[in-house]
Design a protein around this motif. Structure first.
Motif, PDB file in Angstrom:
ATOM      1  N   VAL A 196     121.073 169.389  91.781  1.00 39.55           N
ATOM      2  CA  VAL A 196     119.942 168.613  92.335  1.00 39.55           C
ATOM      3  C   VAL A 196     120.036 168.790  93.752  1.00 39.55           C
ATOM      4  CG1 VAL A 196     118.309 166.467  92.509  1.00 39.55           C
ATOM      5  CG2 VAL A 196     119.704 167.162  90.409  1.00 39.55           C
ATOM      6  N   VAL A 197     119.085 168.976  94.698  1.00 37.69           N
ATOM      7  CA  VAL A 197     118.945 168.902  96.121  1.00 37.69           C
ATOM      8  C   VAL A 197     117.737 167.914  96.598  1.00 37.69           C
ATOM      9  CG1 VAL A 197     118.931 169.945  98.116  1.00 37.69           C
ATOM     10  CG2 VAL A 197     119.826 171.073  96.032  1.00 37.69           C
ATOM     11  N   VAL A 202     118.543 168.991 104.649  1.00 37.98           N
ATOM     12  CA  VAL A 202     119.071 168.566 103.301  1.00 37.98           C
ATOM     13  C   VAL A 202     119.737 167.018 103.450  1.00 37.98           C
ATOM     14  CG1 VAL A 202     120.819 169.106 101.368  1.00 37.98           C
ATOM     15  CG2 VAL A 202     119.542 170.870 102.341  1.00 37.98           C
ATOM     16  N   LEU A 203     119.149 166.277 102.695  1.00 40.09           N
ATOM     17  CA  LEU A 203     119.616 164.768 102.933  1.00 40.09           C
ATOM     18  C   LEU A 203     120.773 164.596 101.868  1.00 40.09           C
ATOM     19  CD1 LEU A 203     116.401 162.723 102.833  1.00 40.09           C
ATOM     20  CD2 LEU A 203     117.910 163.258 104.582  1.00 40.09           C
ATOM     21  N   ALA A 204     120.796 165.073 100.597  1.00 39.10           N
ATOM     22  CA  ALA A 204     121.900 164.778  99.628  1.00 39.10           C
ATOM     23  C   ALA A 204     121.862 166.086  98.551  1.00 39.10           C
ATOM     24  CB  ALA A 204     121.472 163.580  98.726  1.00 39.10           C
ATOM     25  N   VAL A 205     122.849 166.040  98.156  1.00 40.87           N
ATOM     26  CA  VAL A 205     123.372 167.097  97.044  1.00 40.87           C
ATOM     27  C   VAL A 205     123.895 166.747  95.886  1.00 40.87           C
ATOM     28  CG1 VAL A 205     124.032 169.668  96.503  1.00 40.87           C
ATOM     29  CG2 VAL A 205     123.002 168.996  98.856  1.00 40.87           C
ATOM     30  N   GLY A 206     123.602 167.284  94.564  1.00 40.77           N
ATOM     31  CA  GLY A 206     124.622 166.763  93.445  1.00 40.77           C
ATOM     32  C   GLY A 206     124.304 165.406  92.981  1.00 40.77           C
ATOM     33  N   GLU A 209     124.782 162.371  94.158  1.00 41.62           N
ATOM     34  CA  GLU A 209     124.104 161.456  94.968  1.00 41.62           C
ATOM     35  C   GLU A 209     122.208 161.860  95.035  1.00 41.62           C
ATOM     36  OE1 GLU A 209     123.569 160.241  99.811  1.00 41.62           O
ATOM     37  OE2 GLU A 209     125.208 161.541  99.248  1.00 41.62           O
ATOM     38  N   ALA A 210     122.115 163.150  95.060  1.00 41.05           N
ATOM     39  CA  ALA A 210     120.886 163.511  95.065  1.00 41.05           C
ATOM     40  C   ALA A 210     120.009 163.262  93.709  1.00 41.05           C
ATOM     41  CB  ALA A 210     120.450 165.159  95.309  1.00 41.05           C
ATOM     42  N   LYS A 211     120.601 163.310  92.649  1.00 41.79           N
ATOM     43  CA  LYS A 211     120.008 162.950  91.188  1.00 41.79           C
ATOM     44  C   LYS A 211     119.470 161.572  91.200  1.00 41.79           C
ATOM     45  CE  LYS A 211     120.703 163.364  86.414  1.00 41.79           C
ATOM     46  NZ  LYS A 211     121.436 163.522  85.147  1.00 41.79           N
ATOM     47  N   GLU A 212     120.236 160.759  92.292  1.00 38.71           N
ATOM     48  CA  GLU A 212     119.791 159.168  91.922  1.00 38.71           C
ATOM     49  C   GLU A 212     118.326 159.166  92.761  1.00 38.71           C
ATOM     50  OE1 GLU A 212     121.153 156.594  90.580  1.00 38.71           O
ATOM     51  OE2 GLU A 212     122.270 158.058  89.730  1.00 38.71           O
ATOM     52  N   PHE A 213     117.842 160.074  93.498  1.00 37.50           N
ATOM     53  CA  PHE A 213     116.762 160.058  94.212  1.00 37.50           C
ATOM     54  C   PHE A 213     115.519 160.362  93.315  1.00 37.50           C
ATOM     55  CE2 PHE A 213     117.776 160.809  99.203  1.00 37.50           C
ATOM     56  CZ  PHE A 213     119.013 160.056  98.799  1.00 37.50           C
ATOM     57  N   LEU A 214     115.724 161.167  92.066  1.00 32.59           N
ATOM     58  CA  LEU A 214     114.795 161.580  91.206  1.00 32.59           C
ATOM     59  C   LEU A 214     113.831 160.327  90.852  1.00 32.59           C
ATOM     60  CD1 LEU A 214     116.697 163.922  88.941  1.00 32.59           C
ATOM     61  CD2 LEU A 214     114.807 164.702  90.474  1.00 32.59           C
ATOM     62  N   GLY A 215     112.500 160.619  91.208  1.00 25.11           N
ATOM     63  CA  GLY A 215     111.559 159.651  90.698  1.00 25.11           C
ATOM     64  C   GLY A 215     111.546 158.497  91.686  1.00 25.11           C
ATOM     65  N   ARG A 216     112.269 158.383  92.784  1.00 28.30           N
ATOM     66  CA  ARG A 216     112.644 157.261  93.644  1.00 28.30           C
ATOM     67  C   ARG A 216     112.352 157.654  95.182  1.00 28.30           C
ATOM     68  NH1 ARG A 216     117.395 156.274  90.136  1.00 28.30           N
ATOM     69  NH2 ARG A 216     116.723 154.249  89.076  1.00 28.30           N
ATOM     70  N   THR A 217     111.690 158.570  95.283  1.00 27.77           N
ATOM     71  CA  THR A 217     111.568 159.256  96.779  1.00 27.77           C
ATOM     72  C   THR A 217     109.954 159.031  97.383  1.00 27.77           C
ATOM     73  OG1 THR A 217     110.886 161.425  96.107  1.00 27.77           O
ATOM     74  CG2 THR A 217     113.108 161.250  96.458  1.00 27.77           C
ATOM     75  N   PRO A 218     110.122 158.497  98.623  1.00 29.38           N
ATOM     76  CA  PRO A 218     108.776 158.564  99.401  1.00 29.38           C
ATOM     77  C   PRO A 218     108.223 159.781  99.585  1.00 29.38           C
ATOM     78  CG  PRO A 218     110.720 158.263 100.732  1.00 29.38           C
ATOM     79  CD  PRO A 218     111.339 158.347  99.430  1.00 29.38           C
ATOM     80  N   GLN A 219     107.229 160.132 100.084  1.00 27.04           N
ATOM     81  CA  GLN A 219     106.404 161.472 100.285  1.00 27.04           C
ATOM     82  C   GLN A 219     107.098 162.443 101.002  1.00 27.04           C
ATOM     83  OE1 GLN A 219     102.522 160.856 101.527  1.00 27.04           O
ATOM     84  NE2 GLN A 219     101.728 160.457  99.547  1.00 27.04           N
ATOM     85  N   ARG A 220     107.767 162.142 101.982  1.00 22.37           N
ATOM     86  CA  ARG A 220     108.629 162.893 102.934  1.00 22.37           C
ATOM     87  C   ARG A 220     109.848 163.394 102.470  1.00 22.37           C
ATOM     88  NH1 ARG A 220     112.833 161.107 106.250  1.00 22.37           N
ATOM     89  NH2 ARG A 220     113.210 158.974 105.858  1.00 22.37           N
ATOM     90  N   ILE A 221     110.226 162.754 101.407  1.00 21.07           N
ATOM     91  CA  ILE A 221     111.418 163.353 100.691  1.00 21.07           C
ATOM     92  C   ILE A 221     111.289 163.918  99.319  1.00 21.07           C
ATOM     93  CG2 ILE A 221     113.851 162.717  99.926  1.00 21.07           C
ATOM     94  CD1 ILE A 221     113.739 160.305 101.839  1.00 21.07           C
ATOM     95  N   TYR A 269     126.814 174.583  99.897  1.00 26.33           N
ATOM     96  CA  TYR A 269     127.241 172.880  99.863  1.00 26.33           C
ATOM     97  C   TYR A 269     128.479 172.620  99.112  1.00 26.33           C
ATOM     98  CZ  TYR A 269     127.750 167.621  99.333  1.00 26.33           C
ATOM     99  OH  TYR A 269     127.936 166.539  99.433  1.00 26.33           O
ATOM    100  N   PHE A 270     128.421 173.093  97.749  1.00 27.09           N
ATOM    101  CA  PHE A 270     129.289 173.007  96.384  1.00 27.09           C
ATOM    102  C   PHE A 270     130.500 173.883  97.009  1.00 27.09           C
ATOM    103  CE2 PHE A 270     125.973 172.037  93.357  1.00 27.09           C
ATOM    104  CZ  PHE A 270     125.943 170.644  93.610  1.00 27.09           C
ATOM    105  N   ILE A 271     130.364 175.030  97.586  1.00 28.87           N
ATOM    106  CA  ILE A 271     131.449 175.925  98.171  1.00 28.87           C
ATOM    107  C   ILE A 271     132.248 175.226  99.076  1.00 28.87           C
ATOM    108  CG2 ILE A 271     132.309 178.019  99.124  1.00 28.87           C
ATOM    109  CD1 ILE A 271     130.051 179.275  97.511  1.00 28.87           C
ATOM    110  N   LYS A 272     131.789 174.776  99.924  1.00 28.41           N
ATOM    111  CA  LYS A 272     132.282 174.018 101.332  1.00 28.41           C
ATOM    112  C   LYS A 272     133.175 172.890 100.741  1.00 28.41           C
ATOM    113  CE  LYS A 272     129.264 176.002 104.872  1.00 28.41           C
ATOM    114  NZ  LYS A 272     127.961 175.513 105.655  1.00 28.41           N
ATOM    115  N   LYS A 273     132.266 172.157 100.035  1.00 28.72           N
ATOM    116  CA  LYS A 273     133.024 171.029  99.510  1.00 28.72           C
ATOM    117  C   LYS A 273     134.340 171.255  98.600  1.00 28.72           C
ATOM    118  CE  LYS A 273     132.061 166.758  96.897  1.00 28.72           C
ATOM    119  NZ  LYS A 273     130.860 165.841  96.143  1.00 28.72           N
ATOM    120  N   VAL A 274     134.484 172.242  97.899  1.00 29.77           N
ATOM    121  CA  VAL A 274     135.656 172.569  97.332  1.00 29.77           C
ATOM    122  C   VAL A 274     136.588 173.429  98.181  1.00 29.77           C
ATOM    123  CG1 VAL A 274     136.634 174.262  95.480  1.00 29.77           C
ATOM    124  CG2 VAL A 274     134.452 172.987  94.979  1.00 29.77           C
ATOM    125  N   ILE A 275     136.399 174.143  99.060  1.00 24.34           N
ATOM    126  CA  ILE A 275     137.196 174.986  99.871  1.00 24.34           C
ATOM    127  C   ILE A 275     137.081 174.172 101.486  1.00 24.34           C
ATOM    128  CG2 ILE A 275     137.582 177.026 101.190  1.00 24.34           C
ATOM    129  CD1 ILE A 275     136.081 178.479  98.742  1.00 24.34           C
TER     130      ILE A 275
END
Length: 340
Positions: free
Chosen positions: A38-39, A48-52, A54-66, A89-95
């Motif tokens: 999820v992004v 990009v505000l959040a990935v993974g 953290e971003a999943k918590e945004f599902l169904g809870r975002t204002p129009q601009r997000i 993002y995931f590659i940079k998080k790991v490497i």
């Protein structure tokens, strides 16, 4: 020789780029990342505000601009740009830290993937920073992850139920003898739960809540002990927050159509299997992998419908990425499982 030398200095990765979750594996540390695919994007600023997780918590809870986007659909890329940003993002998080050498990546893909979809996966990984990209089919990776004898002339049956697709495959001599891919899996089960609440209780529930219900009291076969859960949502008629109490039987009814589609795919694959391989499967049973394997009673239902022994992998959520990782660790041994 140059490739081997670069691999010594680089940090090669195996990736399960799933509809629901993305997992990364390295030779040294094993599974190093397991996060939702999820992004969350700020549409106005195109950032990009959040990935993974953290971003999943945004599902169904975002204002129009997000917008919270799931860039993978039915096991393949639905949004190329967002997928590229997510992989990067995931590659940079790991490497972490400075690296002169780009990583080699092995990515698992559904069996029914088209050439265009394969190209999209390869290009998105390359643009996200991969040096070389190899692909392996999900059921093959699952069989390797579960230590099945894929190199031998013995039939192995794998049922991998992910977020977007259910992959049913018969494997022998490092190749898939027959495969059945249906786009009914974890997401379809979540949607079925949402529809059931809407039709039976006039209650709107979010995607994350539907998934929670499925995981907590969802089942494919009658349970020895009944389960009950109170589910919050929004009343369709009044528009006010409310909640209803449901049982495992309610959710079993909600899931029944999707579960039947999965069982039908298994039976169809068995019908198409040559008799010699079918006898091997009758002897050794079939392997259940993927998050969907955790649905309560699914193994019992498949046993009842097919008469086969059903083995659930010890950690079905990671079977595929563990198998993909093994192909990364010993490329010579598993060179024949990569697809073009």
């Amino acid at each position: 020789m140059l490739g081997k030398l670069l691999s010594m200095f680089g940090k090669d990765l195996a990736m399960d780029l799933g509809t629901a979750n993305t997992l990364l594996y390295t030779k040294k540390d094993g599974i190093v990342l397991n996060e939702p695919s999820v992004v969350a994007i700020d549409v106005e600023r195109n950032s990009v505000l959040a990935v993974g997780r953290e971003a999943k918590e945004f599902l169904g809870r975002t204002p129009q601009r997000i917008r919270a986007i799931r860039p993978m659909k039915d096991g393949v890329i639905a949004d190329f740009e967002v997928t590229k940003q997510m992989i990067s993002y995931f590659i940079k998080k790991v490497i972490t830290g400075f690296s002169l050498v780009k990583p080699n990546i092995v990515i698992c893909v559904p069996t029914g993937i088209t050439q265009v979809e394969k190209r999209a996966v390869i290009e998105s990984a390359q643009q996200a920073g991969a040096r070389d990209v190899k692909l392996v089919e999900e059921p093959m990776a699952a069989a390797i992850g579960a230590a099945r004898p894929i190199h031998q002339p013995v039939g192995t049956m794998v049922v991998d139920i992910g977020g977007g697709t259910t992959e049913v495959a018969i494997i022998s001599l490092s190749a898939i003898a027959y495969a059945e891919s249906v786009r009914v899996a974890g997401d379809a089960l979540n949607n079925a739960v949402q529809r059931y609440f809407q039709e039976e209780f006039q209650l709107l529930v979010g995607e994350n809540q539907a998934e929670k219900v499925k995981m907590t009291i969802g089942s494919a076969f009658p349970l020895p002990e009944p389960l009950v859960m109170t589910v919050p949502g929004k009343d369709i008629v009044s528009g006010t927050p409310t909640s209803v109490e449901v049982t495992d039987e309610d959710i079993r009814i909600a899931l029944s159509e999707s579960v039947r589609a999965i069982v039908f795919a298994v039976r169809k694959a068995l019908e198409k299997t040559p008799p010699e391989l079918a006898s091997d499967i009758a002897e050794h049973g079939l392997l259940l992998a993927g998050g969907g394997a955790l649905l309560k009673g699914l193994n019992e239902l498949i046993m009842q419908e097919t008469g086969l022994q059903v083995v659930i992998d010890e950690d079905p959520l990671t079977t595929v990425v563990r198998g993909t990782g093994k192909t990364l660790e010993d490329r010579a041994k598993f060179s024949d499982v990569y697809i073009n």
